[in-house]
Every structure is written in C-alpha cells, then in structure tokens.
Design an enzyme around this catalytic site. Structure first.
Site, PDB file in Angstrom:
ATOM      1  N   GLY A 176       0.788  -1.219   0.000  1.00 47.69           N
ATOM      2  CA  GLY A 176       0.000   0.000   0.000  1.00 47.69           C
ATOM      3  C   GLY A 176       0.822   1.271   0.000  1.00 47.69           C
ATOM      4  O   GLY A 176       2.057   1.259  -0.010  1.00 47.69           O
ATOM      5  N   CYS A 227      11.315  -1.699   5.256  1.00 45.58           N
ATOM      6  CA  CYS A 227      10.418  -1.517   4.109  1.00 45.58           C
ATOM      7  C   CYS A 227       9.310  -0.509   4.431  1.00 45.58           C
ATOM      8  O   CYS A 227       9.569   0.683   4.525  1.00 45.58           O
ATOM      9  CB  CYS A 227       9.871  -2.863   3.657  1.00 45.58           C
ATOM     10  SG  CYS A 227       9.247  -2.840   1.964  1.00 45.58           S
ATOM     11  N   GLN A 279       9.415   3.673   5.569  1.00 47.40           N
ATOM     12  CA  GLN A 279       8.607   4.792   5.074  1.00 47.40           C
ATOM     13  C   GLN A 279       7.817   5.448   6.207  1.00 47.40           C
ATOM     14  O   GLN A 279       7.653   6.674   6.238  1.00 47.40           O
ATOM     15  CB  GLN A 279       7.676   4.280   3.977  1.00 47.40           C
ATOM     16  CG  GLN A 279       8.417   3.770   2.751  1.00 47.40           C
ATOM     17  CD  GLN A 279       7.602   2.809   1.911  1.00 47.40           C
ATOM     18  OE1 GLN A 279       6.387   2.682   2.082  1.00 47.40           O
ATOM     19  NE2 GLN A 279       8.267   2.124   0.998  1.00 47.40           N
ATOM     20  N   HIS A 318      14.826  -5.974   2.955  1.00 53.37           N
ATOM     21  CA  HIS A 318      14.388  -7.092   3.798  1.00 53.37           C
ATOM     22  C   HIS A 318      15.585  -7.875   4.330  1.00 53.37           C
ATOM     23  O   HIS A 318      16.069  -8.790   3.656  1.00 53.37           O
ATOM     24  CB  HIS A 318      13.493  -8.039   2.993  1.00 53.37           C
ATOM     25  CG  HIS A 318      12.167  -7.482   2.619  1.00 53.37           C
ATOM     26  ND1 HIS A 318      10.976  -8.075   2.980  1.00 53.37           N
ATOM     27  CD2 HIS A 318      11.826  -6.368   1.923  1.00 53.37           C
ATOM     28  CE1 HIS A 318       9.958  -7.363   2.510  1.00 53.37           C
ATOM     29  NE2 HIS A 318      10.452  -6.323   1.862  1.00 53.37           N
ATOM     30  N   GLU A 322      15.633 -10.117   6.573  1.00 57.47           N
ATOM     31  CA  GLU A 322      15.318 -11.533   6.851  1.00 57.47           C
ATOM     32  C   GLU A 322      15.610 -12.395   5.628  1.00 57.47           C
ATOM     33  O   GLU A 322      15.890 -13.587   5.737  1.00 57.47           O
ATOM     34  CB  GLU A 322      13.864 -11.696   7.291  1.00 57.47           C
ATOM     35  CG  GLU A 322      12.842 -11.814   6.196  1.00 57.47           C
ATOM     36  CD  GLU A 322      12.643 -10.535   5.420  1.00 57.47           C
ATOM     37  OE1 GLU A 322      12.282 -10.601   4.230  1.00 57.47           O
ATOM     38  OE2 GLU A 322      12.846  -9.444   5.998  1.00 57.47           O
TER      39      GLU A 322
END
Length: 413
Positions: free
Chosen positions: A253, A279, A283, A372, A374
C-alpha cells in the site's frame, strides 16, 4: 460476449496441461496473449516485475505483493514445486501471476505439489507463455501501471472491454492495505522454539503491516521474544507487552495512507523506546520524522538489489519489494522536520538509482532500512541489522540503568 467484471473472479481449476486462452492487459492498451496458469477468470491489480532468479514461493506469499500482478523476469518458474515450509505467510497474496515458461512438472526432493496446483487451490489467476522480458521493458520505460489478467471466458471480451475493466480498477496510490493483510490477533514467537538456549535476552513489540514469517524467526534465533501485534495496535497494546524495543514490518500500500501507524510510531519515539523498521516501516519512520514519500516509476523488487551502507562503505546485495520511497536529503545529517526528534541521516542508498534505502536517527534510538534483512529466499548480506538493533536495545537499557554512561545511538558496527 460475456461482460468483464471489475473485480477478481476465482473461477475454474484448469491446469497447465489443459490451459485456456489468456490475456494480460495493461492500462495503456498494450496486450500480451498467452494461456492460463493456475485458476481461470479475472485478476486486476498493479503490474510489477520481480527480478529474483529463485524464491518464487516466498515471493507470491509475501503480503507486500497484495493487489499486484507479479511478472517474474526469470524465464523458468515452478521447477522446484511448492512445499508447506517455505511460505512467508498464511496464503498467496499476489493478485495474479505472470510467467514465461511454467514447469510441466516439478523436480525437487522437497516438492509436495506443483506451483500450478497451488495457484488453482488458492484461486490465483495467472498467465503463461508471454514474453516477460518485453513486459518488463515496457514497465521500465512507461512505469508500473494498472493491469488485468483475463483467462477462459473472460478473455473472450473485446480489447476495449478488457482495457475498460482495467481502467475501472483502483490504482495503488492512495491504497490502504496493511490492515487487510495483517493478523487479527496478537501472537508470540519464542526464542526457545528456534534454537535459542536460555532465557530471552530482550522482548520486542512488532507491528504486522504484512510481516514475513522469517522476520520474527530471525529475532528469535538471536534470543529475542517477539510479540507480533495487528496493524491496528495502539500505544497501550505496545506497552502491555513491556517491550525493550519496537519494530514495524514490511507491508503493501501507499505509506501516505498510514496515518494511524505514523501516529503510533511518534508516540513510541516520544517514549525513547528503541525502534527498527524495514520496508513499509522505513517509510513510516520517514513520515514520523516529517519527511514525505513518493511513488517510484517501477520500484525495487527482487533479491539482487545493490545497496551501500554509507557508514561502513560496504555494499550489500539485498532483497527488496517496494514501490514507494522516502523523500529525504541524501547528504549529511539534517534536522528532522519534526524537530523534537533531532538529527537524522540517510544511512543507506540504492546503487542503481540513489533512492533512500535507510534512515538513522542521531539523537534518539531509531533506525530503519527499505529492504528485507530476513532475506527469505536470500541473500543474507543484511542479517547484521538484527544484531544492530539488539546492540541498540542493549545500549539504551544500559544507559537507563547507568545514567552516567555516554549512550550514543549511532551504530557501532
């Protein structure tokens, strides 16, 4: 001709061996024709491309891909099938799937069923046999855009009807999706369940905005107890778990719609609770500090994105999936527009296009990255960020215990 519906339709269960005609239709009128893959029917969303050479199961189960039609740039997809261990969430989240050469049958000792069968079982409409390189070049040149996959009877409509259906769909700008993909109830990931021998070192509250399964596991492996909270969690919910740190995950989104999460993070920052975001969480930190966000032309998606850590000069190959970015000054430390949070600097940048890839607060214990760490299904260059957050929590806790200690929030690593 049957009418074209303006919502996703989960229809027949045709397989790759009995595929029906299908079309990928872009909002600018470009049409690519192939055959169906997975379920047949209609799928609408934003067409984006992902450049990973592997990890397609992790890609399609990443909640950050909600409401998107994913183009896999790697030509061969489905070779290793799917299994019940590698999914990054409770379901497939891509709105539709676009591949060039779908495997006729999987070949891997861990495979439990074919990717085609999994797409059918979960009602995901896809298309195969299209030139994904040409589609990717088109999106790079013209930007990501609304699109639709139409297969079976839906593909029999006229070109105008298909394009009109795409133009009637919602754009990604202005979409509020984190609450849609988040868990409904909180749960806990314990270190002892992931190889940690001993009592938890720290406890964190993690807001699920579309969290991938491996993220709390990476914390747990390092001795951190993780309370995963819904996207609608309040400051009271956070305080109830008595955390040593606060985390916000990736998610889908437009960050401009995340006012509730921005407000929550500001309350947490005011409490001086250590913060780490990835991520979407990057923002949200940017917005909490007073910076704006904007939509990228085609985003960063894949497991081969080069990023420089400006503090060390090291280059990391990273896993990314985002279409929005933070608008912050690239050079040197600057005063945050929300002045109470002090100075902030851009800690990481993309080596492809200089997009902000990380923020580090210099006067409060908070930092974030756009990618990311992970990294399921890899790479693992950025795994140190979990350790960096643990160090930040330890430093903050030590300073609280020993007020005379010179507690610097800047990273040691």
């Amino acid at each position: 001709m049957p009418p074209v519906e303006s919502k996703t339709v989960k229809a027949n269960t045709l397989t790759a061996t009995t595929s029906a005609p299908a079309a990928l239709v872009l909002e600018d009128g470009r049409i690519f024709r192939g055959t169906s893959y997975g379920a047949t029917g209609t799928a609408l969303g934003e067409a984006v491309f992902a450049t990973g050479m592997t990890g397609y199961q992790e890609t399609i189960t990443d909640p950050s891909y909600a409401h998107q039609l994913v183009v896999q740039t790697a030509p061969h997809i489905g070779n290793t099938g799917v299994n019940d261990e590698d999914a990054e969430s409770r379901r497939i989240w891509v709105a539709g799937y676009i591949v060039r050469d779908a495997a006729r049958r999987p070949s891997n000792w861990r495979s439990e069923r074919s990717l085609d069968e999994e797409l059918v079982a979960q009602g995901i409409v896809g298309i195969q046999g299209v030139d994904t390189r040409a589609i990717t070049r088109h999106l790079r040149e013209h930007k990501t855009m609304r699109a639709g996959i139409f297969s079976g009877e839906a593909a029999e409509a006229t070109d105008k009807e298909l394009v009109d259906a795409v133009l009637a769909s919602a754009p990604m700008e202005g979409s509020r999706l984190a609450e849609e993909v988040s868990v409904d109830k909180a749960f806990v990931v314990e270190p002892k369940d992931h190889g940690w021998d001993g009592e938890p070192r720290f406890t964190i509250a993690a807001i699920d905005l579309g969290i991938k399964a491996m993220t709390p596991v990476r914390f747990a492996e390092r001795g951190v107890r993780v309370h995963v909270l819904p996207a609608t969690a309040t400051l009271e919910d956070v305080k109830a778990v008595n955390p040593d740190g606060f985390f916000m995950s990736n998610g889908p989104g437009d960050p401009a719609t995340a006012d509730a999460q921005v407000s929550l993070l500001r309350s947490v920052l005011d409490e001086k609770l250590p913060y780490f975001g990835i991520c979407f969480g990057n923002q949200i930190l940017g917005r909490a500090l007073g910076f704006g966000t904007y939509k990228l032309r085609y985003g960063h998606r894949g497991i081969n994105q080069p990023v420089m850590d400006r503090r060390t000069g090291k280059v990391e190959i990273t896993s990314q999936n985002h279409g929005f970015a933070v608008d912050a000054p690239l050079e040197g430390a600057t005063q945050a527009p929300e002045a109470r949070y002090g100075r902030v600097e851009v800690s990481h940048i993309s080596l492809n296009d200089d997009v902000v890839e990380g923020l580090a607060c210099l006067d409060i214990p908070a930092f974030s990255v756009q990618y990311h760490p992970e990294a399921a299904a890899g790479p693992h260059d950025a795994a140190y960020l979990f350790d960096r957050f643990i160090d930040l929590m330890a430093d903050t806790k030590n300073a609280d215990t020993n007020p005379a200690t010179d507690n610097k929030t800047e990273d040691k690593k």
